[in-house]
Design a protein around this motif. Structure first.
Motif, PDB file in Angstrom:
ATOM      1  N   MET A   1       5.632   5.275 -14.022  1.00 38.83           N
ATOM      2  CA  MET A   1       6.758   6.104 -13.602  1.00 38.83           C
ATOM      3  C   MET A   1       6.537   7.548 -14.034  1.00 38.83           C
ATOM      4  SD  MET A   1       9.045   4.225 -12.035  1.00 38.83           S
ATOM      5  CE  MET A   1      10.577   5.130 -12.212  1.00 38.83           C
ATOM      6  N   SER A   2       7.049   8.482 -13.242  1.00 36.37           N
ATOM      7  CA  SER A   2       6.945   9.887 -13.589  1.00 36.37           C
ATOM      8  C   SER A   2       7.836  10.182 -14.789  1.00 36.37           C
ATOM      9  CB  SER A   2       7.375  10.752 -12.398  1.00 36.37           C
ATOM     10  OG  SER A   2       7.363  12.102 -12.751  1.00 36.37           O
ATOM     11  N   THR A 319       4.065   6.143  -4.171  1.00 42.18           N
ATOM     12  CA  THR A 319       3.252   5.467  -5.188  1.00 42.18           C
ATOM     13  C   THR A 319       1.928   5.062  -4.549  1.00 42.18           C
ATOM     14  OG1 THR A 319       3.984   3.214  -4.659  1.00 42.18           O
ATOM     15  CG2 THR A 319       5.380   4.499  -6.161  1.00 42.18           C
ATOM     16  N   PRO A 320       0.955   4.640  -5.350  1.00 40.00           N
ATOM     17  CA  PRO A 320      -0.319   4.182  -4.777  1.00 40.00           C
ATOM     18  C   PRO A 320      -0.191   2.959  -3.864  1.00 40.00           C
ATOM     19  CG  PRO A 320      -0.615   4.758  -7.073  1.00 40.00           C
ATOM     20  CD  PRO A 320       0.860   4.818  -6.812  1.00 40.00           C
ATOM     21  N   PHE A 333      -1.598   4.653   6.848  1.00 35.98           N
ATOM     22  CA  PHE A 333      -2.698   4.491   5.895  1.00 35.98           C
ATOM     23  C   PHE A 333      -2.101   4.145   4.529  1.00 35.98           C
ATOM     24  CE2 PHE A 333      -1.516   8.911   5.199  1.00 35.98           C
ATOM     25  CZ  PHE A 333      -1.652   9.090   3.823  1.00 35.98           C
ATOM     26  N   LYS A 334      -2.867   3.449   3.727  1.00 37.23           N
ATOM     27  CA  LYS A 334      -2.396   3.071   2.396  1.00 37.23           C
ATOM     28  C   LYS A 334      -2.822   4.130   1.387  1.00 37.23           C
ATOM     29  CE  LYS A 334      -2.431  -0.496  -1.163  1.00 37.23           C
ATOM     30  NZ  LYS A 334      -2.965  -1.800  -1.617  1.00 37.23           N
ATOM     31  N   VAL A 335      -1.874   4.549   0.559  1.00 33.28           N
ATOM     32  CA  VAL A 335      -2.177   5.515  -0.498  1.00 33.28           C
ATOM     33  C   VAL A 335      -2.824   4.748  -1.652  1.00 33.28           C
ATOM     34  CG1 VAL A 335      -1.235   7.267  -2.042  1.00 33.28           C
ATOM     35  CG2 VAL A 335      -0.188   6.897   0.200  1.00 33.28           C
ATOM     36  N   SER A 336      -4.125   4.583  -1.579  1.00 34.54           N
ATOM     37  CA  SER A 336      -4.803   3.805  -2.622  1.00 34.54           C
ATOM     38  C   SER A 336      -4.882   4.569  -3.939  1.00 34.54           C
ATOM     39  CB  SER A 336      -6.200   3.404  -2.168  1.00 34.54           C
ATOM     40  OG  SER A 336      -6.928   4.549  -1.756  1.00 34.54           O
ATOM     41  N   VAL A 349      -2.291   9.933 -10.673  1.00 35.48           N
ATOM     42  CA  VAL A 349      -0.926   9.666 -11.142  1.00 35.48           C
ATOM     43  C   VAL A 349      -0.408   8.420 -10.439  1.00 35.48           C
ATOM     44  CG1 VAL A 349      -0.421  12.090 -11.649  1.00 35.48           C
ATOM     45  CG2 VAL A 349       0.068  11.194  -9.363  1.00 35.48           C
ATOM     46  N   ASP A 350       0.686   7.861 -10.983  1.00 38.45           N
ATOM     47  CA  ASP A 350       1.193   6.612 -10.411  1.00 38.45           C
ATOM     48  C   ASP A 350       2.481   6.798  -9.622  1.00 38.45           C
ATOM     49  OD1 ASP A 350       2.999   7.090 -12.415  1.00 38.45           O
ATOM     50  OD2 ASP A 350       2.460   5.340 -13.624  1.00 38.45           O
ATOM     51  N   GLU A 351       2.960   8.051  -9.485  1.00 41.45           N
ATOM     52  CA  GLU A 351       4.181   8.261  -8.728  1.00 41.45           C
ATOM     53  C   GLU A 351       4.326   9.734  -8.370  1.00 41.45           C
ATOM     54  OE1 GLU A 351       8.849   6.983  -9.119  1.00 41.45           O
ATOM     55  OE2 GLU A 351       7.940   8.006 -10.828  1.00 41.45           O
TER      56      GLU A 351
END
Length: 681
Positions: A1-2, A319-320, A333-336, A349-351
């Motif tokens: 989380m941010s 998020t990824p 597309f997937k944000v890998s 980053v995760d968010e």
């Protein structure tokens, strides 16, 4: 989380003329907040934002660069932009990503050409603005005079929010405290009173409280009206710093964190939904619980990391695991991997929350100005486009090695994807590929990147001038196309008239046929034939513009009439009408702005006159410089860079932008028409 939310984000673009110290200011802010241990140095090539080898060599920014830091619990995204006119497009393209444009002014040089252009661009975008006077400790400066110049140029809404003291060695706050010690000019009390008076004007209740009761207002009471004053351009605070010594940096950090708007407090981004004339404004809010809406404002093509798309999140949470659509694409597309950008580094980053500036890599469909979203409800969303100057400086280009043509095309397309002011033209009649930019320095960088990054060797030559054709009078044209080939034939007859339109208003096609003389299904074919001539030209092979074509009569055959017959008839009738309507060739006239030492004024004026140009005005600047503004035909500027350096001892610079098109003199039009006729024959 941010570890922060949208209310904690501040997005700020540092803009201003070259030499104002924007990159050094970023270093001072990053060092003061502990992101880097010591400030980097532009001349040593050790700064976070000027990471490109060419930037280190030339010692100035060529592209916008992003960094961020945290202060007082606020996450600040900074975008450092180039200040040379040749790279204006790179500066303008990032403005949709921020709420605030911070205009950095060199205290020694004062207001320069790019300063006013960038202020106007920020105003057109309805951005909140902050003015930062840098290098306040320099010798032989008059900060009171610089402040007066700012207010005279940009308006009385520009008010100091702090003041320099001890000869620019420190800075004193004038907003959060109502009184203080001696300053280099004015006083804390006067500056505090002026800025509070300006802020309360946007809030009637607060103004009544302030005026009637004489009550001292607290910063908390002033926050909302302060933001409103920024949004309405009723206030543009001026602050003072020395990025070199650090004077004013703590005060600037406090201003950025406590007073600059977050995504909810700035003017809302101008999103539209729909296509063409049907587009309507649509509201996007910085709410993380809503659908994702993000805007791609920068593209990079990295040889190792592939295509990098840098975007600003306006709504929703990414998020990824997110699946995002690019524009109106049907497949997401997937944000890998999701990255924060810091100079040349990508930090995973995760968010991402509203207001964040983030990046994704290796998404081939992503492109400049694309809107990213996670629901088809946001299909056909667009962000109002920034108006960029028209690139006029051109070079015809081709490979030195046979077989590299496709390699060159791929490289040019990648460069075009990154830069809104880099254009590629294919001139079929001259059999040449022309690259256009905002100036010689712009295209020099492009050519070096072709060689060093894409390993394509090219040779260049002056390009054909982008002339246009138009008409000055009215006329009618008629053509009957009849062709019999044994079977079904071809038949179409068209009557039309042409008339001129005001310069710059484009082309208009009108169907005025009545009584079914030409069936409606053949009208588009007539327009197709007309538009073919518009593209190819009628008298010299240049595109036609600024005229109206009205088709008013004709004939058809129930069996032999076909689309191709009416396209041919329309084309030939149009050519006949144009040739009778006083056709002329138009040439591009550019506004030219020359900066040089005032001792060269006479030579520059004479040289401009010899090039069929005229001077519209001049303005004396500090340190014995003069800025000359005028107009000159683009065709007369071939080799001007070398001539300017010769006349000014290498110190002169110039920039151009399209002004308008004017008819060429007769002694120029005739050779152009004769050359076209010989080629046609």
């Amino acid at each position: 989380m941010s570890d922060y939310n949208a209310e904690d984000v501040r997005n700020i673009a540092l803009v201003g003329h070259a030499g104002s110290g924007k990159t050094t200011l970023v270093e001072a802010l990053l060092a003061a907040t502990g992101v880097i241990n010591v400030p980097g140095n532009v001349t040593k090539g050790t700064t976070v934002c000027d990471f490109d080898p060419m930037e280190k060599e030339l010692q100035h920014s060529l592209d916008a660069a992003i960094s961020s830091f945290t202060t007082s619990g606020k996450h600040i995204n900074l975008i450092d932009t180039p200040g040379y006119p040749d790279f204006l497009g790179r500066s303008l393209s990032v403005l949709p990503a921020v709420e605030t444009a911070a205009l950095v002014i060199n205290a020694q040089a004062g207001i320069e050409s790019m300063t006013t252009r960038l202020m106007k661009a920020a105003d057109n975008r309805h951005l909140c603005r902050l003015i930062i006077v840098n290098q306040i400790d320099a010798e032989q400066i008059d900060l009171e005079q610089v402040t007066a110049q700012i207010r005279e140029t940009f308006g009385p809404e520009c008010l100091p929010i702090n003041l320099p003291a001890d000869g620019g060695k420190r800075v004193v706050d004038c907003f959060f405290q109502p009184s203080g010690g001696p300053t280099d000019f004015s006083s804390v009390e006067e500056a505090h009173s002026q800025i509070i008076d300006q802020v309360v004007e946007v809030d009637e209740d607060l103004m009544a409280l302030y005026l009637e009761q004489g009550q001292e207002l607290q910063p908390e009471q002033l926050h909302d009206p302060f933001e409103a004053a920024l949004r309405e351009a009723h206030l543009m605070p001026i602050c003072y710093v020395s990025a070199q010594t650090g004077a004013g940096i703590p005060e600037l950090l406090e201003i950025l964190a406590r007073l600059m708007p977050n995504p909810a407090e700035g003017n809302p981004p101008p999103f539209l939904k729909g296509e063409g004339a049907a587009m309507e404004p649509v509201r996007v809010s910085p709410d993380p619980s809503q659908h994702v809406v993000a805007h791609v404002f920068k593209i990079l093509n990295d040889p190792y990391r592939g295509k990098i798309g840098i975007f600003r999140v306006h709504q929703g949470r990414i998020t990824p695991a997110s699946q995002l659509f690019v524009g109106d694409a049907r497949k997401p597309f997937k944000v890998s991997h999701l990255y924060r950008v810091h100079g040349n580094d990508l930090i995973e980053v995760d968010e991402g929350v509203p207001g964040d500036i983030l990046a994704v890599t290796r998404v081939e469909d992503i492109h400049f100005d694309a809107v990213l979203h996670d629901s088809h409800d946001e299909d056909h969303f667009h962000l109002t486009t920034m108006e960029c100057p028209v690139p006029l400086f051109g070079l015809a280009i081709n490979t030195t090695k046979r077989g590299d043509e496709q390699k060159l095309t791929d490289a040019l397309n990648k460069l075009r994807s990154e830069d809104p002011c880099f254009h590629i033209e294919h001139n079929a009649s001259a059999n040449e590929t022309v690259v256009r930019g905002l100036g010689e320095a712009h295209l020099k960088v492009v050519l070096r990147r072709l060689t060093e990054q894409f390993h394509v060797d090219v040779e260049t030559r002056p390009p054909s001038i982008p002339y246009r054709e138009t008409i000055l009078g009215q006329a009618e044209g008629h053509h009957r196309h009849k062709k019999q080939t044994g079977g079904a034939g071809q038949f179409g007859e068209v009557y039309l008239r042409v008339e001129p339109k005001a310069r710059g208003t484009g082309f208009e096609f009108v169907d005025a046929v009545v009584g079914g003389a030409i069936p409606g299904n053949f009208i588009p074919s007539i327009e197709k034939g007309v538009r073919q001539v518009l593209e190819e030209g009628a008298i010299a092979g240049y595109p036609l513009q600024d005229l109206k074509v009205t088709v008013y009569d004709g004939k058809y055959h129930s069996v032999d009439s076909k689309d191709i017959a009416f396209a041919t008839a329309g084309r030939k009738a149009f050519i006949e009408a144009v040739l009778k309507a006083q056709p002329v060739i138009l040439e591009p006239i550019v506004k030219i702005r020359i900066t040089a030492q005032d001792s060269a004024m006479g030579d520059l004026a004479g040289d401009l006159s010899n090039r069929r140009g005229r001077i519209n005005g001049s303005e004396s600047k500090s340190r014995g410089r003069v800025v000359i503004e005028g107009e000159v035909p683009l065709a007369e500027l071939e080799g001007y860079d070398a001539r300017l350096k010769s006349l000014t001892g290498g110190e002169g610079t110039y920039s151009i932008e399209l002004s308008h098109y004017d008819p060429v003199p007769g002694n120029i039009q005739k050779p152009l028409m004769d050359a076209y006729q010989r080629a046609e024959d």
